[in-house]
Scaffold this motif. Sequence first.
Motif, PDB file in Angstrom:
ATOM      1  N   ILE A 145      -3.684  -0.697  16.677  1.00  0.00           N
ATOM      2  CA  ILE A 145      -3.723  -0.112  15.330  1.00  0.00           C
ATOM      3  C   ILE A 145      -2.573   0.876  15.227  1.00  0.00           C
ATOM      4  O   ILE A 145      -2.549   1.896  15.925  1.00  0.00           O
ATOM      5  N   GLU A 148      -2.316   2.537  10.539  1.00  0.00           N
ATOM      6  CA  GLU A 148      -3.387   1.896   9.772  1.00  0.00           C
ATOM      7  C   GLU A 148      -3.126   0.406   9.519  1.00  0.00           C
ATOM      8  O   GLU A 148      -3.686  -0.179   8.595  1.00  0.00           O
ATOM      9  N   LEU A 150      -3.109  -3.428  11.524  1.00  0.00           N
ATOM     10  CA  LEU A 150      -3.634  -4.089  12.717  1.00  0.00           C
ATOM     11  C   LEU A 150      -2.625  -5.091  13.258  1.00  0.00           C
ATOM     12  O   LEU A 150      -2.005  -5.840  12.496  1.00  0.00           O
ATOM     13  N   THR A 168      -7.994  -8.332   9.399  1.00  0.00           N
ATOM     14  CA  THR A 168      -8.792  -7.386   8.624  1.00  0.00           C
ATOM     15  C   THR A 168     -10.129  -7.159   9.322  1.00  0.00           C
ATOM     16  O   THR A 168     -10.677  -8.057   9.959  1.00  0.00           O
ATOM     17  N   VAL A 169     -10.642  -5.944   9.210  1.00  0.00           N
ATOM     18  CA  VAL A 169     -11.930  -5.604   9.819  1.00  0.00           C
ATOM     19  C   VAL A 169     -13.050  -6.089   8.898  1.00  0.00           C
ATOM     20  O   VAL A 169     -13.052  -5.793   7.701  1.00  0.00           O
ATOM     21  N   LYS A 297      -9.320   2.473   9.951  1.00  0.00           N
ATOM     22  CA  LYS A 297      -9.414   1.180  10.651  1.00  0.00           C
ATOM     23  C   LYS A 297     -10.012   1.379  12.042  1.00  0.00           C
ATOM     24  O   LYS A 297     -10.796   0.552  12.517  1.00  0.00           O
TER      25      LYS A 297
END
Length: 547
Positions: A145, A148, A150, A168-169, A297
């Motif tokens: 990370i 912010e 990924l 994406t989380v 994140k």
Amino acid sequence: AGTKTRRVLAFVRVKPTSHFAQDMIKLGSDNKSIDIYIRKSPRGGIVNNTQTDWSFKLDGLLHNASQEMVYEAVAKDLVSKALQGYNGTIMCYGQTGAGKTYTMTGAASEYRNRGIIPRAIQQIFKSAAEFLNILVTVRISYLEIYNETLFDLLAPALGRGCKDNQLTVMDGPQGVYVKGLSIHPVSHEEEALHLLFEGETNRVIGEHSLNKNSSRSHCIFTMFIECRSRDYTNHKCLKSKITLIDLAGSERLSKTGSEGQVRIEASYINKSLTFLEQLVIALADPKREHIPFRQSKLTHVLKDSLGGNCNTVLVTNIYGEADSRSPPSKHEAFELFKKQAGRVIHRVFRENKRILISRKKRSLSVAQKINRIKQQMEAIKEALEAQKQKRRQEGEEAKGQVIIDEEEFSLILKLKELKEEHKAGFTELQDLKAEIQYCQQLVDKCRKRLISEFEIWYNESFYIPEHVREALKPGGNIRPGMIPINRVTCLDEDEQDKFEQMQEAVLPDGPRSVSFYRARMKTDQKVTPEWTGMEETTWIIQSQPLP
């Protein structure tokens, strides 16, 4: 600790140093407490209410502790419980350069200095091999990370600096996951270590005054473990995961001396660490209903890796260095560098510069000589032309009775000789210009390398922990993020096979270190040395001086 939530274990690891700040740091005799004393700054004025004393209770104080001792205290039990179906999380936190990455990953060049991640990998596969009726499968992911954003450190075609919008989380029925993150099945220790080393080389590395290779990102190495019966008599499958987190360095912006991009990085880092702190505080409060997982994140990714039935360990890395140790000025350090660590490149630089200066002097001398020859040639031409005009006036040329006296004949011979000298001088001058251009390029490259290596040496000598410096010594491997130059890559394929066989037979750390070194070797062989071409061109002029 209650029955529903497990208490987070907290350890402090003090960076080894020969200048321990004993007036500022007091270690508890039971190795479970630490007191910090900070002098008030005179800038605070007469009324200064800033806190100066802190006292912390810990589960363990790791001072002058080996990597093995750290693993025994911090991770061994957590990994054992992961094989019983319990999730486990270990976080390394602290200021840049205090030893987080060393604690989590270790020195990549030495087996005995490996960190928590490679030791956990070894423990899992060693335990799996000892299970008679249980089949253990392991999968690995490595997430970064950065600002912010990924990044998948194990993506097949990783483009550093290119944002991958697919990562994406997400919250799913089985818990939180990262959509688009690759997860790699591994069947043995060497394969898992190779993925670790490969991911480490892809980490985003920044540069500022605290530490040349300070990690500017959070890195999350996850092992997904499944245990099931080999004979399928029991269809129950135990699933767990071990999350190993190397948090980005926490430091005040005023301390970094950074501007621009690195300052932006520091802002993102400090913000995400603040949200992580708020999350931990919220998890520790039994009356708290809302837990702020989605603030960043980092906290969102760790939603099911903190609290609940997860065994969680926090390792805080701190400096043990006394503040009185200040680095010398760069001018003083540069003079020292030229005599010690940088003496070879400085000698090459001076030699190349000496040759350049000598060629320039020779070029000037030849140019002046050519000018003198040209003047002499013009004078002789004028004298010969005067003789010719004289004969015309006397009508000798018309009668066909041209008589050249001895003086005029001598001038003609001299002119011919000067023309030959002029031609040779002009050719030499052209050759010298080409040599000067080549030498100038070498000198410029050497100068850039001298300055570059001095900057690296200056930061590594005065800002990097002593145990990390060991990995930078000749023969040692270079840390993740830098380009390793391994002697093995210079060997032919047959010679390399012999080298590997010999290495496995005489490994100093025993048979268990084979997987570690072979995985490290595979990673090193994928990287092209940065300075190889430079070294060749630099040394050409040393070993074969220009005539």
